[in-house]
Design a protein around this motif. Structure first.
Motif, PDB file in Angstrom:
ATOM      1  N   LEU A  60       0.808  -1.214   0.000  1.00 33.99           N
ATOM      2  CA  LEU A  60       0.000   0.000   0.000  1.00 33.99           C
ATOM      3  C   LEU A  60       0.845   1.270   0.000  1.00 33.99           C
ATOM      4  O   LEU A  60       0.344   2.338  -0.332  1.00 33.99           O
ATOM      5  N   THR A  61       2.109   1.163   0.384  1.00 28.39           N
ATOM      6  CA  THR A  61       2.953   2.331   0.657  1.00 28.39           C
ATOM      7  C   THR A  61       2.206   3.248   1.629  1.00 28.39           C
ATOM      8  O   THR A  61       2.018   4.446   1.394  1.00 28.39           O
ATOM      9  N   SER A  62       1.795   2.676   2.732  1.00 29.12           N
ATOM     10  CA  SER A  62       1.012   3.406   3.728  1.00 29.12           C
ATOM     11  C   SER A  62       1.920   4.062   4.753  1.00 29.12           C
ATOM     12  O   SER A  62       3.095   3.697   4.899  1.00 29.12           O
ATOM     13  N   ASP A  63       1.379   5.037   5.476  1.00 28.98           N
ATOM     14  CA  ASP A  63       2.095   5.711   6.552  1.00 28.98           C
ATOM     15  C   ASP A  63       1.569   5.325   7.927  1.00 28.98           C
ATOM     16  O   ASP A  63       2.342   5.142   8.859  1.00 28.98           O
ATOM     17  N   LEU A 100       3.720   8.731  15.457  1.00 26.84           N
ATOM     18  CA  LEU A 100       3.223   9.221  14.173  1.00 26.84           C
ATOM     19  C   LEU A 100       3.811  10.592  13.852  1.00 26.84           C
ATOM     20  O   LEU A 100       4.201  10.856  12.706  1.00 26.84           O
ATOM     21  N   ALA A 101       3.886  11.469  14.838  1.00 24.51           N
ATOM     22  CA  ALA A 101       4.473  12.795  14.617  1.00 24.51           C
ATOM     23  C   ALA A 101       5.936  12.665  14.192  1.00 24.51           C
ATOM     24  O   ALA A 101       6.404  13.376  13.284  1.00 24.51           O
ATOM     25  N   GLU A 102       6.664  11.755  14.828  1.00 25.18           N
ATOM     26  CA  GLU A 102       8.060  11.535  14.465  1.00 25.18           C
ATOM     27  C   GLU A 102       8.168  11.013  13.035  1.00 25.18           C
ATOM     28  O   GLU A 102       9.066  11.419  12.275  1.00 25.18           O
ATOM     29  N   HIS A 103       7.276  10.117  12.657  1.00 23.26           N
ATOM     30  CA  HIS A 103       7.280   9.567  11.303  1.00 23.26           C
ATOM     31  C   HIS A 103       7.042  10.676  10.277  1.00 23.26           C
ATOM     32  O   HIS A 103       7.727  10.728   9.241  1.00 23.26           O
ATOM     33  N   MET A 104       6.111  11.568  10.563  1.00 17.74           N
ATOM     34  CA  MET A 104       5.810  12.627   9.610  1.00 17.74           C
ATOM     35  C   MET A 104       6.953  13.627   9.493  1.00 17.74           C
ATOM     36  O   MET A 104       7.227  14.145   8.412  1.00 17.74           O
TER      37      MET A 104
END
Length: 265
Positions: free
Chosen positions: A202-205, A245-249
């Motif tokens: 999916l190439t999801s986040d 999630l914030a770190e990933h973004m």
């Protein structure tokens, strides 16, 4: 970065929103005008930003991407995750263990679902054809499979950050929001391998991937959730998924800046 919610969902998820804003510079955008004019205003408001898209509106997501706006998750993830039939087709394509799913009833009793329902809504256990609900939404049909629990795995990028085992003693629905029992689960190597196969395809986040845990330990994939709720994660894990999630973004913006020429064709 911007955070896009419909107003009703923003009110329901205020705690998660505040957590995200604590760990990242997120501007909350509440939006309910999906008319042509409203979408034009929304494009102007979001232009130049990475947007955490928390609506179940695949066509809107595609429109925003076509206008050069980077979404987390991308529009194709929103499309597949919010259509249970499309999710099933993806599972078949990836050759992961999958709960058999049909466009019409092949046996009774069976589980009936709308293709676009979420959170355990619009799911019925029916014993005969005359009990099939009359709804304008497309339906899918699944056999009743004996299982010990329903599992939701939380995936950020290409990492399984946690999983929750959900069960119920008085209902075939095990959703935490509907009163199911929950506990932390550590996926097996085989389960994690299949979970990540789906996320990479999916190439999801940030998604939830649901599967049934059978009595013999095998697993059958069932659904994908985008946007995915995190209430059961917070109840069972010490990690803060909003922080993750914030770190990933931030990593996305730092290492893979989105350019207009990157937008889907």
């Amino acid at each position: 970065m911007k955070l896009l919610y419909e107003t009703v969902d923003a009110r329901r998820n205020l705690g998660f929103i505040e957590e995200l804003q604590h760990f990242g510079d997120f501007e909350l955008i509440e939006w309910d005008d999906w008319s042509e004019g409203g979408l034009g205003l929304l494009v102007d408001k979001l232009a130049g930003d990475t947007v955490l898209f928390r609506a179940r509106r695949p066509e809107v997501a595609r429109h925003l991407e076509d206008h050069g706006i980077r979404l987390v998750n991308r529009a194709e993830v929103n499309r597949i995750a919010n259509d249970k039939w499309q999710s099933y087709q993806l599972f078949l394509l990836l050759d992961v263990p999958t709960l058999p799913t049909y466009r019409e009833a092949t046996e009774f009793p069976c589980i009936v679902k709308t293709t676009n329902g979420h959170g355990g809504s619009e799911v019925w256990l029916v014993d005969a054809a005359e009990e099939i609900p009359d709804t304008s939404s497309p339906l899918i049909f699944q056999p009743v499979v004996q299982h010990q629990a329903d599992v939701r795995a939380y995936v950020i990028g290409t990492e399984v950050v946690g999983a929750v085992k959900r069960s119920s003693s008085d209902s075939f629905k095990a959703n935490y929001s509907l009163g199911g029992n929950i506990e932390k689960l550590i996926p097996t190597a085989a389960q994690e391998k299949d979970i990540l196969r789906i996320a990479r395809a999916l190439t999801s986040d940030y998604i939830g991937i649901d599967f049934l845990l059978l009595e013999d330990g095998r697993h059958l994939f069932n659904e994908i959730e985008d946007p995915v709720g995190a209430r059961s994660f917070y109840e069972t894990h010490q990690e803060n998924i909003a922080k993750l999630l914030a770190e990933h973004m931030r990593k996305l913006e730092k290492h893979a800046p989105f350019r207009r020429e990157d937008r889907p064709k």
